[in-house]
Design a protein around this motif. Sequence first.
Motif, short mmCIF file in Angstrom:
data_model
loop_
_atom_site.label_atom_id
_atom_site.label_comp_id
_atom_site.label_asym_id
_atom_site.label_seq_id
_atom_site.Cartn_x
_atom_site.Cartn_y
_atom_site.Cartn_z
N GLN A 38 0.63 -1.41 0.16
CA GLN A 38 0.02 -0.03 0.11
C GLN A 38 0.67 1.33 -0.08
OE1 GLN A 38 -3.13 0.15 2.93
NE2 GLN A 38 -3.53 2.34 2.81
N HIS A 39 1.89 1.37 0.87
CA HIS A 39 2.97 2.41 0.59
C HIS A 39 3.93 1.73 0.18
CE1 HIS A 39 1.06 4.99 3.89
NE2 HIS A 39 0.40 5.34 3.06
N TYR A 40 4.82 2.61 -0.78
CA TYR A 40 5.89 1.90 -1.66
C TYR A 40 7.01 2.86 -1.81
CZ TYR A 40 2.79 4.78 -4.37
OH TYR A 40 1.86 5.77 -4.70
N ASP A 41 6.69 4.25 -1.46
CA ASP A 41 8.01 5.17 -1.44
C ASP A 41 9.19 4.60 -0.34
OD1 ASP A 41 6.89 6.62 -3.38
OD2 ASP A 41 6.58 8.25 -2.15
N ASN A 98 -6.23 0.25 4.87
CA ASN A 98 -7.08 -0.55 4.17
C ASN A 98 -6.39 -1.85 3.87
OD1 ASN A 98 -8.88 1.67 3.30
ND2 ASN A 98 -7.83 2.11 1.61
N GLU A 130 -10.90 5.28 8.01
CA GLU A 130 -10.16 4.32 9.00
C GLU A 130 -11.26 3.82 10.10
OE1 GLU A 130 -9.11 7.49 8.37
OE2 GLU A 130 -7.10 7.02 7.41
N HIS A 205 -2.10 15.03 6.96
CA HIS A 205 -2.47 14.12 5.75
C HIS A 205 -3.76 13.73 5.65
CE1 HIS A 205 -1.85 10.87 8.60
NE2 HIS A 205 -2.28 10.18 7.53
N HIS A 237 3.67 14.55 4.06
CA HIS A 237 3.17 13.30 3.47
C HIS A 237 2.90 13.48 2.04
CE1 HIS A 237 0.17 10.29 2.49
NE2 HIS A 237 0.44 9.60 3.62
N ARG A 239 0.82 12.68 -0.12
CA ARG A 239 -0.69 12.96 -0.39
C ARG A 239 -0.79 14.35 -0.34
NH1 ARG A 239 -5.90 11.62 0.11
NH2 ARG A 239 -5.69 9.46 0.57
C1 UD1 Z 1 -2.82 5.63 4.66
C2 UD1 Z 1 -3.92 5.38 6.00
C3 UD1 Z 1 -4.12 6.15 6.88
C4 UD1 Z 1 -2.58 6.53 7.50
C5 UD1 Z 1 -1.74 6.85 6.43
C6 UD1 Z 1 -0.32 7.25 7.19
C7 UD1 Z 1 -6.05 4.22 4.75
C8 UD1 Z 1 -7.55 4.27 4.37
N1 UD1 Z 1 -5.24 5.27 5.12
O1 UD1 Z 1 -3.19 7.02 4.30
O2 UD1 Z 1 -4.91 5.83 7.90
O3 UD1 Z 1 -2.79 7.39 8.40
O4 UD1 Z 1 -1.75 5.81 5.19
O5 UD1 Z 1 0.67 7.57 5.90
O6 UD1 Z 1 -5.30 3.11 4.39
N2 UD1 Z 1 1.54 7.85 -1.97
C9 UD1 Z 1 2.84 8.06 -2.09
N3 UD1 Z 1 3.79 7.16 -1.85
C10 UD1 Z 1 3.31 6.04 -0.96
C11 UD1 Z 1 2.15 6.10 -0.46
C12 UD1 Z 1 1.40 6.92 -0.82
O7 UD1 Z 1 3.21 8.95 -3.09
O8 UD1 Z 1 4.21 5.38 -0.73
C13 UD1 Z 1 0.80 8.84 -2.16
C14 UD1 Z 1 -0.17 8.65 -3.24
O9 UD1 Z 1 -0.37 9.51 -4.23
C15 UD1 Z 1 -1.46 8.06 -2.95
C16 UD1 Z 1 -1.62 8.87 -1.69
O10 UD1 Z 1 -0.24 9.12 -1.15
O11 UD1 Z 1 -2.26 7.93 -3.64
C17 UD1 Z 1 -2.68 8.14 -0.63
O12 UD1 Z 1 -2.00 6.85 -0.33
P1 UD1 Z 1 -2.99 5.91 0.53
O13 UD1 Z 1 -2.17 4.59 0.72
O14 UD1 Z 1 -4.18 5.63 -0.38
O15 UD1 Z 1 -3.39 6.44 2.02
P2 UD1 Z 1 -2.68 7.46 2.87
O16 UD1 Z 1 -3.12 8.85 2.69
O17 UD1 Z 1 -1.15 7.29 2.76
#
Ligand code: UD1
Length: 358
Positions: A38-41, A98, A130, A205, A237, A239
């Motif tokens: 879900q997070h990859y950076d 998620n 959440e 964020h 963050h 986002r």
């Molecule tokens: C997610 C969690 C949130 C948590 C947060 C911590 C859900 C619903 N939300 O939110 O509860 O507080 O993580 O960080 O699971 N993006 C990057 N690089 C990454 C990851 C994300 O650039 O490694 C950017 C992308 O534009 C992406 C956006 O962040 O579309 C959102 O990422 P996402 O995983 O959907 O939700 P978070 O806002 O990170």
Amino acid sequence: MKLIHVVGARPNFMKIAPIMRVASGYDDIKQVLVHTGQHYDDSMSKWFLDELGIREPDVNLEVGSGPHGEQTGEIMKKFEKFIMKEGGDIVVVVGDVNSTIACGLVAAKLHIPLAHVEAGLRSYDRNMPEEINRLLTDAISDYLFTPAEEANENLRKEGIPEEKIHLVGDIMIDTLIWEMDRTPDLDKPSFEDIEVGKYAVLTLHRPSNVDDQKTFRGIAEALNTIGKEIEIVFPAHPRTQKQMKEFDINLDRDNIKVVDPLSYRDFLRLYKNSKFVLTDSGSIQQETTYLNIPCLTIRENTERPFTISKGTNVLVGVNPEVIIEESLKIINGNQKKSKGMPLWDGKTAERIVNVLLL
Ligand code: UD1
């Protein structure tokens, strides 16, 4: 016993680290680590795995970003395939992202016992993604590990049987205590050009704050005013960085230092040595309470009300005037003191593993 641990997003890593460390002390426990991707950076994932001493995941499902349905569905599809081959005795999910609900649902449908760490937290605001994840994960879990008595109370109200609920304390605090002993220069801020106690830290964020232009503008306006009184350091963050560009939000860069997300230890050194923290994160409300650092939460509600009743947290909402007023109180020396929380003692993971072994 074979434990399948699931991580996906940044706040998951500090919750799984102590559990895996404690479980690795038992010869009869085999552990498998699944990263959903879900997070990859690197700044949102790899740095944390490395610093917190979490071993390389056994599999990375590489789902990446996407709308909620797509992201959750992708994780389910890929996790189901993996777990049907791998098997396992208990699936352990943490927090409320998620990845938590996606893997939880798969485990429940395959009749694999599900353990939820950080169960029972409720903001009672179903507009937060959440909150939906928390409610649903708790409803299908077999082991509900809670951080505080208030969480047990929430679960009882939802009719969760008492024997499934285990009050174990806060898992984030295990990591905080462990890392404080291992972080070099803990009493120095993570940037050379800022001084202990002379700056505030900001994190922001939540979609409700940064995806809504009017709200984000209001918060930015408050920050620009506060910045005139005290320097603000803002690890942003991805986002939030994206939304700042999209809405053309101007933060006063003379007083607000915007940086990329920091590693766990750099961020710890940043907030531990600050005057106060402004945030919309969940975990930071707890970490600041533990360290007795004043925290202003830029949200209308919190799933961690005990940080308000017993800790240093104040809910300031998104009204710029209130954010400014509460910040000025702290700058002028009027701040809340933490009373301490029961079971926030660094032994939560031990209590969890003991229950799983029963
Ligand atoms: C997610 C969690 C949130 C948590 C947060 C911590 C859900 C619903 N939300 O939110 O509860 O507080 O993580 O960080 O699971 N993006 C990057 N690089 C990454 C990851 C994300 O650039 O490694 C950017 C992308 O534009 C992406 C956006 O962040 O579309 C959102 O990422 P996402 O995983 O959907 O939700 P978070 O806002 O990170």
